[in-house]
Scaffold this motif. Structure first.
Motif, PDB file in Angstrom:
ATOM      1  N   ALA A  75       8.768   9.744  -2.611  1.00  0.00           N
ATOM      2  CA  ALA A  75       9.936   8.865  -2.538  1.00  0.00           C
ATOM      3  C   ALA A  75      10.068   8.263  -1.150  1.00  0.00           C
ATOM      4  CB  ALA A  75      11.199   9.639  -2.911  1.00  0.00           C
ATOM      5  N   ARG A  76       9.774   9.059  -0.131  1.00  0.00           N
ATOM      6  CA  ARG A  76       9.835   8.559   1.248  1.00  0.00           C
ATOM      7  C   ARG A  76       8.812   7.441   1.458  1.00  0.00           C
ATOM      8  NH1 ARG A  76       9.268  13.201   3.984  1.00  0.00           N
ATOM      9  NH2 ARG A  76       7.018  13.000   3.780  1.00  0.00           N
ATOM     10  N   ASP A  77       7.581   7.640   0.965  1.00  0.00           N
ATOM     11  CA  ASP A  77       6.557   6.601   1.082  1.00  0.00           C
ATOM     12  C   ASP A  77       6.964   5.343   0.313  1.00  0.00           C
ATOM     13  OD1 ASP A  77       5.032   8.255   2.621  1.00  0.00           O
ATOM     14  OD2 ASP A  77       3.623   8.795   1.033  1.00  0.00           O
ATOM     15  N   LEU A  78       7.554   5.524  -0.849  1.00  0.00           N
ATOM     16  CA  LEU A  78       7.998   4.378  -1.646  1.00  0.00           C
ATOM     17  C   LEU A  78       9.082   3.589  -0.923  1.00  0.00           C
ATOM     18  CD1 LEU A  78       7.686   2.974  -4.419  1.00  0.00           C
ATOM     19  CD2 LEU A  78       9.496   4.462  -5.242  1.00  0.00           C
ATOM     20  N   ILE A  79      10.030   4.281  -0.308  1.00  0.00           N
ATOM     21  CA  ILE A  79      11.110   3.611   0.425  1.00  0.00           C
ATOM     22  C   ILE A  79      10.572   2.884   1.645  1.00  0.00           C
ATOM     23  CG2 ILE A  79      13.184   4.034   1.815  1.00  0.00           C
ATOM     24  CD1 ILE A  79      13.847   6.266  -0.242  1.00  0.00           C
ATOM     25  N   VAL A  80       9.640   3.511   2.368  1.00  0.00           N
ATOM     26  CA  VAL A  80       9.030   2.848   3.532  1.00  0.00           C
ATOM     27  C   VAL A  80       8.282   1.596   3.089  1.00  0.00           C
ATOM     28  CG1 VAL A  80       7.225   3.088   5.278  1.00  0.00           C
ATOM     29  CG2 VAL A  80       8.894   4.903   4.976  1.00  0.00           C
ATOM     30  N   GLY A  81       7.580   1.682   1.973  1.00  0.00           N
ATOM     31  CA  GLY A  81       6.865   0.516   1.460  1.00  0.00           C
ATOM     32  C   GLY A  81       7.795  -0.628   1.110  1.00  0.00           C
ATOM     33  N   LEU A 127       2.130  11.922  -9.762  1.00  0.00           N
ATOM     34  CA  LEU A 127       1.290  13.123  -9.750  1.00  0.00           C
ATOM     35  C   LEU A 127       2.110  14.386  -9.535  1.00  0.00           C
ATOM     36  CD1 LEU A 127      -1.811  11.821  -7.790  1.00  0.00           C
ATOM     37  CD2 LEU A 127      -1.646  12.345 -10.227  1.00  0.00           C
ATOM     38  N   ALA A 128       3.153  14.305  -8.716  1.00  0.00           N
ATOM     39  CA  ALA A 128       3.991  15.484  -8.492  1.00  0.00           C
ATOM     40  C   ALA A 128       4.747  15.862  -9.759  1.00  0.00           C
ATOM     41  CB  ALA A 128       4.965  15.223  -7.353  1.00  0.00           C
ATOM     42  N   ILE A 158       0.835  -1.202   0.000  1.00  0.00           N
ATOM     43  CA  ILE A 158       0.000   0.000   0.000  1.00  0.00           C
ATOM     44  C   ILE A 158       0.870   1.252   0.000  1.00  0.00           C
ATOM     45  CG2 ILE A 158      -1.649   1.340   1.373  1.00  0.00           C
ATOM     46  CD1 ILE A 158      -2.830  -1.399   2.247  1.00  0.00           C
ATOM     47  N   PHE A 159       1.893   1.276   0.857  1.00  0.00           N
ATOM     48  CA  PHE A 159       2.795   2.433   0.900  1.00  0.00           C
ATOM     49  C   PHE A 159       3.535   2.612  -0.417  1.00  0.00           C
ATOM     50  CE2 PHE A 159       2.501   2.766   5.530  1.00  0.00           C
ATOM     51  CZ  PHE A 159       2.664   4.134   5.706  1.00  0.00           C
ATOM     52  N   ALA A 160       3.992   1.513  -1.019  1.00  0.00           N
ATOM     53  CA  ALA A 160       4.758   1.615  -2.260  1.00  0.00           C
ATOM     54  C   ALA A 160       3.892   2.140  -3.401  1.00  0.00           C
ATOM     55  CB  ALA A 160       5.356   0.253  -2.623  1.00  0.00           C
ATOM     56  N   VAL A 161       2.681   1.639  -3.505  1.00  0.00           N
ATOM     57  CA  VAL A 161       1.776   2.117  -4.558  1.00  0.00           C
ATOM     58  C   VAL A 161       1.434   3.582  -4.316  1.00  0.00           C
ATOM     59  CG1 VAL A 161      -0.548   1.867  -5.512  1.00  0.00           C
ATOM     60  CG2 VAL A 161       0.856  -0.161  -5.106  1.00  0.00           C
ATOM     61  N   TRP A 162       1.133   3.919  -3.068  1.00  0.00           N
ATOM     62  CA  TRP A 162       0.807   5.306  -2.728  1.00  0.00           C
ATOM     63  C   TRP A 162       1.986   6.239  -3.055  1.00  0.00           C
ATOM     64  CZ3 TRP A 162      -3.492   7.823  -1.411  1.00  0.00           C
ATOM     65  CH2 TRP A 162      -3.368   9.082  -0.846  1.00  0.00           C
ATOM     66  N   GLY A 163       3.187   5.834  -2.693  1.00  0.00           N
ATOM     67  CA  GLY A 163       4.372   6.648  -2.973  1.00  0.00           C
ATOM     68  C   GLY A 163       4.626   6.806  -4.455  1.00  0.00           C
TER      69      GLY A 163
END
Length: 83
Positions: A59-65, A44-45, A33-38
């Motif tokens: 990028a932070r959300d992707l790394i946490v995922g 979008l950015a 979920i975190f990786a997709v969200w990131g």
């Protein structure tokens, strides 16, 4: 032994191990979920205005995922083995 404390301690240990196993089973799914969200936040950015703060947050959300996905693979059996 017939002591209630010993029986309770054994039963409690099994419950703790069961809860830890359930939590470890959830980690990869939360990571997905975190990786997709990131990834979506980064896309979008970049699409909207290229805001560096928004890209950084994605990028932070992707790394946490990715870290949560790999956490069970790397440390799951060790953590479950402690209990």
């Amino acid at each position: 032994m017939e002591n209630g404390f010993v029986a309770s301690a054994i039963d409690g240990s099994d419950k703790v191990k069961k809860v830890i196993n359930q939590v470890m089973e959830l980690f990869p799914w939360i990571g997905v979920i975190f990786a997709v969200w990131g990834g979506m936040r980064i896309i979008l950015a970049l699409r909207n205005d290229g805001n560096p703060e928004a890209i950084n947050g994605g990028a932070r959300d992707l790394i946490v995922g990715i870290a949560l996905i790999l956490f069970k693979t790397l440390f799951g059996s060790t953590i479950v083995g402690f209990f």
